[in-house]
Design an enzyme around this catalytic site. Structure first.
Site, short mmCIF file in Angstrom:
data_model
loop_
_atom_site.label_atom_id
_atom_site.label_comp_id
_atom_site.label_asym_id
_atom_site.label_seq_id
_atom_site.Cartn_x
_atom_site.Cartn_y
_atom_site.Cartn_z
N GLU A 57 -66.13 -23.49 -6.25
CA GLU A 57 -65.94 -24.08 -7.55
C GLU A 57 -64.92 -24.79 -7.73
O GLU A 57 -64.16 -25.22 -7.63
CB GLU A 57 -64.97 -23.34 -8.17
C1 XIL Z 1 -65.66 -21.19 -16.05
C2 XIL Z 1 -67.57 -22.22 -16.83
O1 XIL Z 1 -67.02 -23.31 -15.72
C3 XIL Z 1 -66.26 -22.12 -18.75
O2 XIL Z 1 -67.47 -23.60 -18.63
C4 XIL Z 1 -66.60 -20.87 -19.21
O3 XIL Z 1 -66.03 -21.71 -20.01
C5 XIL Z 1 -65.75 -20.27 -18.23
O4 XIL Z 1 -66.30 -20.21 -17.16
N1 XIL Z 1 -63.81 -19.25 -12.31
C6 XIL Z 1 -65.82 -18.80 -12.35
C7 XIL Z 1 -66.02 -19.37 -12.95
O5 XIL Z 1 -65.67 -18.19 -10.85
O6 XIL Z 1 -67.08 -19.19 -13.46
C8 XIL Z 1 -65.01 -20.06 -14.46
O7 XIL Z 1 -66.61 -21.10 -14.97
C9 XIL Z 1 -64.45 -20.69 -13.83
C10 XIL Z 1 -63.73 -20.10 -13.04
#
Ligand code: XIL
Length: 371
Positions: free
Chosen positions: A265
């Site tokens: 991510e």
């Molecule tokens: C985030 C999304 O990007 C947003 O749109 C949502 O509102 C909240 O979640 N860690 C993770 C992701 O594993 O699923 C998260 O994504 C960000 C942090």
């Protein structure tokens, strides 16, 4: 009559101008180097996809995604709140579309995520018995992982089960199912999805204490005779503060366990923040200093961002035998969740492409590593 003509002329000119200002950007976006091709022999290059992108609402955006990325993770649509909104109701519409998107465009899908304490269906809050949590847990994993076996490459089976000190987070799963819920989740996923790779995913798990907890989890799963194929390090870092030594140490230590290592991510925050990591439950209150770059990113920060991405990708390349995928959390700066977390409505610049999909200096630096 005169008025009508006049309005028509104005609107056509406006339209023409609007198109002209879009055209050069849009067209040239397809001429810039491709990340996935550049790193073809090294690791997969992924992006998070939102609903509009999965539905291909903007053909130019689709073309851009297909040119730059060969892997994708749904930003939200496979989370339990969305895919399993009611006790006995699943909603597979968007997830099925994502699988089709992947097939059509040759993009491998990482399912995200089966078991996570956040974005849970609202009915979970009403459950007050271990039996019912167990039933949800079993049914959810079986149904969702089973449906997409052979259709997705992999799943983040469990997301963010750890605290910063390496102990287990007090989630509804820990509370009702106990310490073994992580191993149990992988056991169920393995049964339901024998053809799918199974990963544990977390943020800050490159930090020594949390990393130690993560290593214990992997060992525990393996000791139970259950399959785990990889560890995902989310990689939500801060400009000028990317913990390169901890990241390298983590690549080595996780790989030594015999699992794949992924950056799942990736984004680099440029805005002020008084804490590290990516706990979605954590928020900050806005003040006059919290949204400083609404008129654009100052060059000094832009250059630091580029240097950070360059150093990161240098490290990924050094360990390309262990790192299998690098996924950005969003296609371009406009899509990034960091515009709305931990404060709503900010203007952030955490990715390689700007709000018009134009490459930023960070993109050039990353590509230049392979020239
Ligand atoms: C985030 C999304 O990007 C947003 O749109 C949502 O509102 C909240 O979640 N860690 C993770 C992701 O594993 O699923 C998260 O994504 C960000 C942090």
């Amino acid at each position: 009559m005169y008025l009508k003509k006049y309005t028509f002329a104005i609107s056509t000119t406006a339209l023409l101008l609007a198109n002209l200002s879009l055209l050069p950007d849009r067209a040239s976006a397809q001429n810039i180097p491709s990340l996935k091709d550049t790193f073809k022999k090294d690791f997969g290059i992924g992006t998070a996809l939102n609903t509009a992108q999965i539905e291909e609402r903007d053909p130019q955006m689709t073309a851009f995604i297909v040119r730059q990325f060969n892997m994708a993770t749904p930003e939200n649509i496979m989370k339990s709140a969305l895919i399993h909104p009611k006790w006995d109701t699943y909603n597979f519409e968007m997830a099925d579309k994502l699988v089709e998107f992947g097939k059509k465009h040759n993009i491998k899908i990482n399912g995200h995520t089966l078991i996570w304490h956040s974005q849970l269906p609202p009915f979970i809050r009403g459950i007050k018995s271990a039996d019912s949590i167990r039933t949800f847990f079993n049914d959810h994993i079986k149904t969702v992982a089973g449906r997409y076996d052979g259709k997705v490459l992999s799943w983040d089976v469990v997301n963010e089960a750890l605290n910063e000190d390496g102990t287990m987070r007090k989630s509804v799963f820990l509370q009702y199912l106990g310490d073994d819920f992580v191993t149990e989740a992988f056991r169920l996923a393995q049964q339901a999805a024998p053809k799918t790779e199974l990963y544990y995913n977390d943020y800050n798990n490159e930090q020594p204490k949390k990393r130690a907890g993560c290593i214990e989890l992997v060992k525990k799963i393996k000791a139970a005779g259950v399959r785990i194929d990889g560890v995902g390090i989310q990689g939500h870092w801060h400009v000028g503060k990317v913990p390169l030594n901890d990241i390298e140490e983590s690549i080595l230590q996780y790989a030594a366990l015999g699992v794949k290592v992924m950056f799942t991510e990736l984004d680099i925050e440029v805005l002020p923040r008084n804490f590290q990591g990516a706990d979605v439950g954590q928020r900050m209150t806005a003040n006059e200093q919290s949204n400083p770059y609404t008129a654009g990113l100052p060059d000094s920060v832009q250059q630091q961002l580029a240097a950070d991405y360059e150093a990161l990708f240098k490290l990924f390349l050094k360990h390309k035998d262990k790192v299998t995928r690098v996924t950005f959390w969003g296609v371009n700066d406009a899509d990034s969740w960091l515009n709305n977390w931990p404060i709503r409505g900010r203007t952030s610049y955490p990715l390689l492409f700007d709000r018009k999909n134009q490459p930023k200096p960070a993109f050039e630096k990353v590509i230049a590593l392979k020239k």
